[in-house]
Design a protein around this motif. Structure first.
Motif, PDB file in Angstrom:
ATOM      1  N   ASP A   7       0.806  -1.220   0.000  1.00  0.00           N
ATOM      2  CA  ASP A   7       0.000   0.000   0.000  1.00  0.00           C
ATOM      3  C   ASP A   7       0.841   1.273   0.000  1.00  0.00           C
ATOM      4  O   ASP A   7       0.568   2.210  -0.753  1.00  0.00           O
ATOM      5  CB  ASP A   7      -0.951   0.022   1.200  1.00  0.00           C
ATOM      6  N   ASP A   8       1.885   1.310   0.840  1.00  0.00           N
ATOM      7  CA  ASP A   8       2.719   2.510   0.902  1.00  0.00           C
ATOM      8  C   ASP A   8       3.431   2.757  -0.424  1.00  0.00           C
ATOM      9  O   ASP A   8       3.575   3.892  -0.874  1.00  0.00           O
ATOM     10  CB  ASP A   8       3.707   2.455   2.071  1.00  0.00           C
ATOM     11  N   GLN A  10       2.276   1.734  -3.387  1.00  0.00           N
ATOM     12  CA  GLN A  10       1.243   2.130  -4.351  1.00  0.00           C
ATOM     13  C   GLN A  10       0.951   3.626  -4.246  1.00  0.00           C
ATOM     14  O   GLN A  10       0.799   4.307  -5.266  1.00  0.00           O
ATOM     15  CB  GLN A  10      -0.037   1.329  -4.131  1.00  0.00           C
ATOM     16  N   LYS A  11       0.897   4.137  -3.026  1.00  0.00           N
ATOM     17  CA  LYS A  11       0.662   5.571  -2.838  1.00  0.00           C
ATOM     18  C   LYS A  11       1.818   6.383  -3.428  1.00  0.00           C
ATOM     19  O   LYS A  11       1.618   7.399  -4.079  1.00  0.00           O
ATOM     20  CB  LYS A  11       0.487   5.897  -1.357  1.00  0.00           C
ATOM     21  N   TYR A  12       3.034   5.938  -3.188  1.00  0.00           N
ATOM     22  CA  TYR A  12       4.227   6.599  -3.716  1.00  0.00           C
ATOM     23  C   TYR A  12       4.216   6.590  -5.245  1.00  0.00           C
ATOM     24  O   TYR A  12       4.524   7.591  -5.888  1.00  0.00           O
ATOM     25  CB  TYR A  12       5.463   5.880  -3.177  1.00  0.00           C
ATOM     26  N   ALA A  14       1.633   6.299  -7.236  1.00  0.00           N
ATOM     27  CA  ALA A  14       0.440   6.902  -7.840  1.00  0.00           C
ATOM     28  C   ALA A  14       0.748   8.210  -8.566  1.00  0.00           C
ATOM     29  O   ALA A  14       0.141   8.512  -9.599  1.00  0.00           O
ATOM     30  CB  ALA A  14      -0.626   7.129  -6.777  1.00  0.00           C
ATOM     31  N   ASP A  15       1.705   8.984  -8.086  1.00  0.00           N
ATOM     32  CA  ASP A  15       2.082  10.244  -8.722  1.00  0.00           C
ATOM     33  C   ASP A  15       3.090  10.060  -9.858  1.00  0.00           C
ATOM     34  O   ASP A  15       3.320  10.982 -10.631  1.00  0.00           O
ATOM     35  CB  ASP A  15       2.700  11.203  -7.702  1.00  0.00           C
ATOM     36  N   ALA A  67      -1.691  -3.907  -8.246  1.00  0.00           N
ATOM     37  CA  ALA A  67      -1.862  -2.475  -8.504  1.00  0.00           C
ATOM     38  C   ALA A  67      -2.483  -2.196  -9.875  1.00  0.00           C
ATOM     39  O   ALA A  67      -2.677  -1.039 -10.224  1.00  0.00           O
ATOM     40  CB  ALA A  67      -0.522  -1.763  -8.390  1.00  0.00           C
ATOM     41  N   SER A  88       8.028  -2.227  -1.643  1.00  0.00           N
ATOM     42  CA  SER A  88       7.538  -1.471  -0.490  1.00  0.00           C
ATOM     43  C   SER A  88       8.287  -0.146  -0.415  1.00  0.00           C
ATOM     44  O   SER A  88       9.257   0.079  -1.134  1.00  0.00           O
ATOM     45  CB  SER A  88       7.736  -2.270   0.803  1.00  0.00           C
TER      46      SER A  88
END
Length: 135
Positions: A7-8, A10-12, A14-15, A67, A88
């Motif tokens: 998850d961490d 994926q957030k990173y 995303a941009d 993802a 990760s």
């Protein structure tokens, strides 16, 4: 082949990576057209996610992921990866890991959608210059 993008991470990402992108997981050691690094110290030690406009026909091994990326690798690179392959966020950078431990603590993301590939001569020249600086 399967990879868990945590998850961490994926957030990173995303941009950096548009949803549904075509990507490859490859080495960053001078052994392919996506890398200008040279030097034996980089073999199997540096990896990169490369965003492409379309599939590269050399990268035929699909990597299932959570993802939604269209991700693949080249058959020769599968020997580097064991069970538990994951990405990760580690010390504010992406880390490529598997059950054996950390494969690369600074996994890079490279956007090749608008890059003109270098000629073999250009790549060789760049590798010779960089080789002394990384090893």
């Amino acid at each position: 082949m399967k990879i868990n993008i945590k998850d961490d991470a994926q957030k990173y990402l995303a941009d950096k990576i548009p949803a549904g992108s075509t990507m490859i997981l490859t080495t960053d050691d001078g052994s392919n057209k996506y890398s200008s690094l040279g030097g034996s110290c980089a073999i199997g030690d540096k990896f990169q996610l490369v965003i492409l406009n379309e599939n590269d026909p050399k990268y035929t091994v699909p990597i299932e992921n959570n993802a939604g990326y269209k991700l693949a690798t080249e058959p020769q690179y599968t020997d580097f990866f064991t069970a538990g392959l994951n990405i990760s966020l580690w010390h504010n950078a992406l880390a490529l890991k598997d059950n054996s431990g950390i494969l690369d603590g600074a996994l890079s993301v490279v956007d090749w959608r608008n890059v003109k590939p270098e000629t073999a001569e250009e790549r060789r020249s760049k590798m010779e210059k960089l080789g002394d600086q990384i090893c």
